[in-house]
Motif scaffolding. Sequence first.
Motif, PDB file in Angstrom:
ATOM      1  N   VAL A  17      67.234  57.820   5.550  1.00  0.00           N
ATOM      2  CA  VAL A  17      67.507  59.296   6.017  1.00  0.00           C
ATOM      3  C   VAL A  17      66.633  59.126   7.326  1.00  0.00           C
ATOM      4  O   VAL A  17      66.961  59.525   8.363  1.00  0.00           O
ATOM      5  N   ALA A  18      65.503  58.574   7.301  1.00  0.00           N
ATOM      6  CA  ALA A  18      64.582  58.453   8.667  1.00  0.00           C
ATOM      7  C   ALA A  18      63.469  57.259   8.215  1.00  0.00           C
ATOM      8  O   ALA A  18      63.290  57.354   7.128  1.00  0.00           O
ATOM      9  N   PRO A  19      63.024  56.639   9.174  1.00  0.00           N
ATOM     10  CA  PRO A  19      61.828  56.018   9.056  1.00  0.00           C
ATOM     11  C   PRO A  19      60.600  56.561   8.374  1.00  0.00           C
ATOM     12  O   PRO A  19      60.303  57.904   8.816  1.00  0.00           O
ATOM     13  N   VAL A  20      59.873  56.079   7.722  1.00  0.00           N
ATOM     14  CA  VAL A  20      58.443  56.881   7.179  1.00  0.00           C
ATOM     15  C   VAL A  20      57.323  55.497   7.306  1.00  0.00           C
ATOM     16  O   VAL A  20      57.446  54.513   6.897  1.00  0.00           O
ATOM     17  N   PHE A  21      56.278  56.043   7.999  1.00  0.00           N
ATOM     18  CA  PHE A  21      55.171  55.075   8.304  1.00  0.00           C
ATOM     19  C   PHE A  21      54.201  55.677   7.343  1.00  0.00           C
ATOM     20  O   PHE A  21      53.545  56.596   7.568  1.00  0.00           O
ATOM     21  N   LEU A  22      53.517  54.563   6.570  1.00  0.00           N
ATOM     22  CA  LEU A  22      52.410  54.910   5.660  1.00  0.00           C
ATOM     23  C   LEU A  22      51.086  54.801   6.597  1.00  0.00           C
ATOM     24  O   LEU A  22      50.549  53.885   6.569  1.00  0.00           O
ATOM     25  N   SER A  23      50.746  55.958   7.229  1.00  0.00           N
ATOM     26  CA  SER A  23      49.706  55.960   8.330  1.00  0.00           C
ATOM     27  C   SER A  23      48.497  55.980   7.811  1.00  0.00           C
ATOM     28  O   SER A  23      47.542  55.817   8.667  1.00  0.00           O
ATOM     29  N   GLU A  24      48.434  56.229   6.447  1.00  0.00           N
ATOM     30  CA  GLU A  24      46.630  56.343   6.040  1.00  0.00           C
ATOM     31  C   GLU A  24      46.914  56.245   4.491  1.00  0.00           C
ATOM     32  O   GLU A  24      47.369  56.886   3.794  1.00  0.00           O
ATOM     33  N   PHE A  25      46.115  55.116   4.142  1.00  0.00           N
ATOM     34  CA  PHE A  25      45.710  55.019   2.803  1.00  0.00           C
ATOM     35  C   PHE A  25      44.236  54.401   2.825  1.00  0.00           C
ATOM     36  O   PHE A  25      43.935  53.702   3.994  1.00  0.00           O
ATOM     37  N   GLY A  26      43.551  53.939   1.634  1.00  0.00           N
ATOM     38  CA  GLY A  26      42.251  53.443   1.743  1.00  0.00           C
ATOM     39  C   GLY A  26      41.692  53.715   0.399  1.00  0.00           C
ATOM     40  O   GLY A  26      42.181  54.440  -0.386  1.00  0.00           O
ATOM     41  N   PHE A  27      40.712  52.764   0.206  1.00  0.00           N
ATOM     42  CA  PHE A  27      40.010  52.730  -1.167  1.00  0.00           C
ATOM     43  C   PHE A  27      38.716  52.201  -0.708  1.00  0.00           C
ATOM     44  O   PHE A  27      38.291  51.317   0.130  1.00  0.00           O
TER      45      PHE A  27
END
Length: 284
Positions: free
Chosen positions: A187-197
């Motif tokens: 459908v559209a590009p998705v950027f996982l722009s934030e994760f962290g641990f």
Amino acid sequence: DGKGKLCNASCLNPNVPPSGCAEMTWSKGPPEFQWRHAATKAGLTVLAEKPSLLVSISGLEYSTDLREAEARPVMIPKQNLVYEAHDYSWSKYSRSAGKQLLGKIPGHEEPLSENGAKDLCSKLEFECSGATCEGSNSNCTVRSGFQSVDGPPTVFTFVKELTEADPYPHYAEKLTKWWGFLLRDDVAPVFLSEFGFGNGFKDSESVYVSRLSSYILAGGPLSEKGGLDWAVWQLGGVQVGGTGRTAGATESYGLLNRCWTAPASYDKYKVLERLMSPPKVEAD
């Protein structure tokens, strides 16, 4: 013109106290509360100045919820549109304004902060289904069961969608339902722009790291195309302030140490190094 006073929640919705939140929706209710409408207007304004730019649009609920983006997309040219998603170990809850869970848990009826109630709900595992907050996010109580009723607009409920005990397929199903389907269905590009641990990640957070790594690389919607594009929070090892942060303190989520001379945690660096591995290319 950027020179006026800031508007509190009551300015936007007279039924909400000044310290409360004016609830945004994706595409329902008054236009001024529709995130899709606001994002479209802002994106088109940017493109009017420079048509070659990419416009990145986050979802609702701290950028975790893009469930309506296919049926009711942001009206920006497809070649200019990228959606953003965030994911953390605590991204387990969906949020509903004007709803309250009925079941109370004996011995756990004291009001807590939003994060305190979520932490307790996680510890209670299957005994707890979520938390209901009345008036503010500092007056929340854990709840059981999934029977809910309508309440005033100042009441909102967090329903637990995941537990640490859930198997990986359940975690992957949740992410795909909330935003991964946009990639899966092209459908559209998705950027996982934030994760962290945290740099000392262990126990439940190590389970989260394992799950997310699988979704990024081998078990997610782009497993056959090299995996998801992503960015991690954060690079620096010093806190700069903000919610839950004290300027100048050591950043427990920072990839680098305080002096920017080496990784703060080599175990964490190895996890990210694996996520940066080049995609596998099949031989002709």
